[in-house]
Each structure stands twice: as C-alpha cells, then as structure tokens.
Motif scaffolding. Sequence first.
Motif, PDB file in Angstrom:
ATOM      1  N   UNK A  42      31.403 115.662 129.483  1.00  0.00           N
ATOM      2  CA  UNK A  42      31.228 114.230 129.653  1.00  0.00           C
ATOM      3  C   UNK A  42      32.389 113.382 129.173  1.00  0.00           C
ATOM      4  N   UNK A  43      33.545 113.987 128.908  1.00  0.00           N
ATOM      5  CA  UNK A  43      34.679 113.224 128.375  1.00  0.00           C
ATOM      6  C   UNK A  43      35.144 112.148 129.347  1.00  0.00           C
ATOM      7  N   UNK A  44      35.136 112.452 130.632  1.00  0.00           N
ATOM      8  CA  UNK A  44      35.642 111.500 131.626  1.00  0.00           C
ATOM      9  C   UNK A  44      34.708 110.311 131.818  1.00  0.00           C
ATOM     10  N   UNK A  45      33.428 110.545 131.604  1.00  0.00           N
ATOM     11  CA  UNK A  45      32.463 109.453 131.793  1.00  0.00           C
ATOM     12  C   UNK A  45      32.511 108.433 130.654  1.00  0.00           C
ATOM     13  N   UNK A  48      36.623 103.862 129.866  1.00  0.00           N
ATOM     14  CA  UNK A  48      36.374 102.610 130.611  1.00  0.00           C
ATOM     15  C   UNK A  48      37.035 102.654 131.977  1.00  0.00           C
ATOM     16  N   UNK A  49      36.518 101.837 132.886  1.00  0.00           N
ATOM     17  CA  UNK A  49      37.100 101.765 134.215  1.00  0.00           C
ATOM     18  C   UNK A  49      36.496 102.783 135.159  1.00  0.00           C
ATOM     19  N   UNK A  50      36.893 102.721 136.426  1.00  0.00           N
ATOM     20  CA  UNK A  50      36.347 103.650 137.426  1.00  0.00           C
ATOM     21  C   UNK A  50      36.791 105.085 137.169  1.00  0.00           C
ATOM     22  N   UNK A  51      35.942 106.025 137.500  1.00  0.00           N
ATOM     23  CA  UNK A  51      36.236 107.435 137.310  1.00  0.00           C
ATOM     24  C   UNK A  51      37.186 107.921 138.395  1.00  0.00           C
ATOM     25  N   UNK A  52      38.213 108.667 137.983  1.00  0.00           N
ATOM     26  CA  UNK A  52      39.187 109.199 138.935  1.00  0.00           C
ATOM     27  C   UNK A  52      38.558 110.296 139.786  1.00  0.00           C
ATOM     28  N   UNK A  53      38.949 110.351 141.054  1.00  0.00           N
ATOM     29  CA  UNK A  53      38.466 111.419 141.940  1.00  0.00           C
ATOM     30  C   UNK A  53      39.094 112.758 141.593  1.00  0.00           C
ATOM     31  N   UNK A  54      40.243 112.737 140.901  1.00  0.00           N
ATOM     32  CA  UNK A  54      40.905 113.972 140.463  1.00  0.00           C
ATOM     33  C   UNK A  54      40.486 114.245 139.022  1.00  0.00           C
ATOM     34  N   UNK A  55      39.705 115.287 138.768  1.00  0.00           N
ATOM     35  CA  UNK A  55      39.219 115.544 137.406  1.00  0.00           C
ATOM     36  C   UNK A  55      40.342 115.963 136.458  1.00  0.00           C
TER      37      UNK A  55
END
Length: 322
Positions: A42-45, A48-55
């Motif tokens: 869950x680090x990417x979630x 802040x801001x929109x989540x990148x499509x590239x993990x």
Amino acid sequence: MDLQDTIEQSVMQLKNAERTLKAVAKVCQEIVATLYDTYFPGAETLRPGPKSLCPDSDILTISWLLELIGKDSELAGYKLIKAELNDLFPYLPERSRFNRRRRNLWYASEKLRQVLIQFLPDDEIFIVDSFPIPVCDFKRVPASTSPLKCADGNGTLAAYGKCVTKGLDTFFGFRGSIITTSYGLPVDFAIAPADTDDREVLPLFCERGTYPIIIGDKGYVCEALETELLETYNVCLLPTRRNNQKKQYPKPFRKLHQQIRRRIETTISQLTNQFNISRIRAKTHWGFLTRLNNKFAGFTLGVFLNKCLDRKLMALKDVVHA
C-alpha cells in the motif's frame, strides 16, 4: 508457499527456455513486484496526488535489469526499454520523471536487495576490499564544477587519493569498499572520500552486519584494529601479512588465504567491466548513491537467477542473451 518459494517458482519459467531480454524482464518483473508488495504494501496509495499507471516495482525492475545487462547510460537504457519491452512496461513515464522516481526509491531498492541476499547461500567467511571511483580525468579536476566536489549531508565529498594497484596512481574521486561472501556475492558496500584509509571503513561494516571471519589484503594490517573488531564485534580479521611482520600464518593457510582473497578481485572486475561501477554518470550524491545501489541490486538479482537455474552463481555475463 512462502515468499522464497514463490519467487523461485517465477524463475522456473526460464529453466528450459531461451533467456532473451523479454523473457528475463518478465520474470524479474514478477520477482520485484512480489517482493515490493510484501515489504511495502500500500505504499503507493499513501502518496498525495493521482496514482501513477507505472507501479514502483516496474521502476525498480527496469533499474536493476539495465545494470545487469550493462546499460550504464540512462538515455540508451531508456530507449532500449521503450523499443524492446514496451508491451511489458506500457506506462513507462518520460525519462526525467523515471529517473526522479528511481532516485526516490533508493531505500526500497536497498531493502529488497537485502531480502534477496537472505535467499542466497549463507557463509561464515567474508572478504573485504576497496576500489577507486574517479569523478573525472585528473587534468580536468581544477575546472570541474561537479557537485560531487562538495560534501553531502554525511560529509562525503570527492578527494585526492592513491591507487597503485589499478594503475591510476593519484586520482580524484571516491573510494568504494565492499564486503563479499567467500564465493563473491557483495553483501554490503560503503562510499568514502578517496583519501580515506580502508581500515576506517571496516568497523562500519561490522556495525551493520554479522561477519565472523573477514579476510583482507595488506591494506587492512593493523593489530589494534584486529583487537578492536574481535573484542567489540566478535569479528576475526585475517589480513594478508607483510613479509617483515613477526607474526606469520602457517604456510598451508597462507596459500588458502590467497586463494579465497582472489575471489573479491574477480567480483570487483565484474562490477567494473559489466556494471561500470567506476564510471560516475550522476550529478548529485543522491543520484550517485542510487546508481551504485542499483548496480549492486542488479548483481544480486543475477546471482539469484543463477541459483534458481542451477548455474554457476557468479556467471553473470550471459544471464541475459540480449
């Protein structure tokens, strides 16, 4: 099925298949994604801001893979991924953002590298040595405006040093120190100014890891250091003895000592020739640390692939048929 079994099962896809760049990249993508999701869930979630499509795991996969195949140039490596692996990494960000994200992920890269080391053969004997990392040609030093000439937050800055064994004599830059297993796997590394004595770095390694026996060359000869490491860290330091020393090893042990110590010279040669570790392609200390970490991570990934495929652990040149 535990974590090690899971990622080893991913490597089995290459067992009886040609190790093309795309095939190896797909396996590496699965390995890094599994490790990242396990240790950074869950680090990417949380950002802040929109989540990148590239993990993040894809950024790390590409960074490690490019070092493993010897693509030291960021531009050349980026173009290769776009041309050859666009279907595996369809949402790769533009180059400057990719490099920025790669630098931001250096801690995750180091953590996952250490995890992979745990899945490789254990050892009781370790080897320590150092190698030069010049910043620029000696004649260009006075005119150079590289930020690496200034100290970073840890006080590390490029300096003048000597390295007679590598044919450089006096050079300007850094001194890299590594500690490896007896079969050549780097388990820890440190970067210091070029004028730093190798013996000053060794206690740092002992603080960060467990190394029952450490073998070194003549640059680590120091009775006070041997006593300190033994009493403080329970580490037995066995440097190559100088000819004029009163205490000498028995002749059979001297031969064995020399054979073991040569292994790290081969590792440094691999890091220099295949992973270009002595070439600095970074403008800042942060970028420099990131590039070095990716090189050691790519090295560890290659050893892990060889272990799963029952190949010689240190045969890294042909891991990928690229």
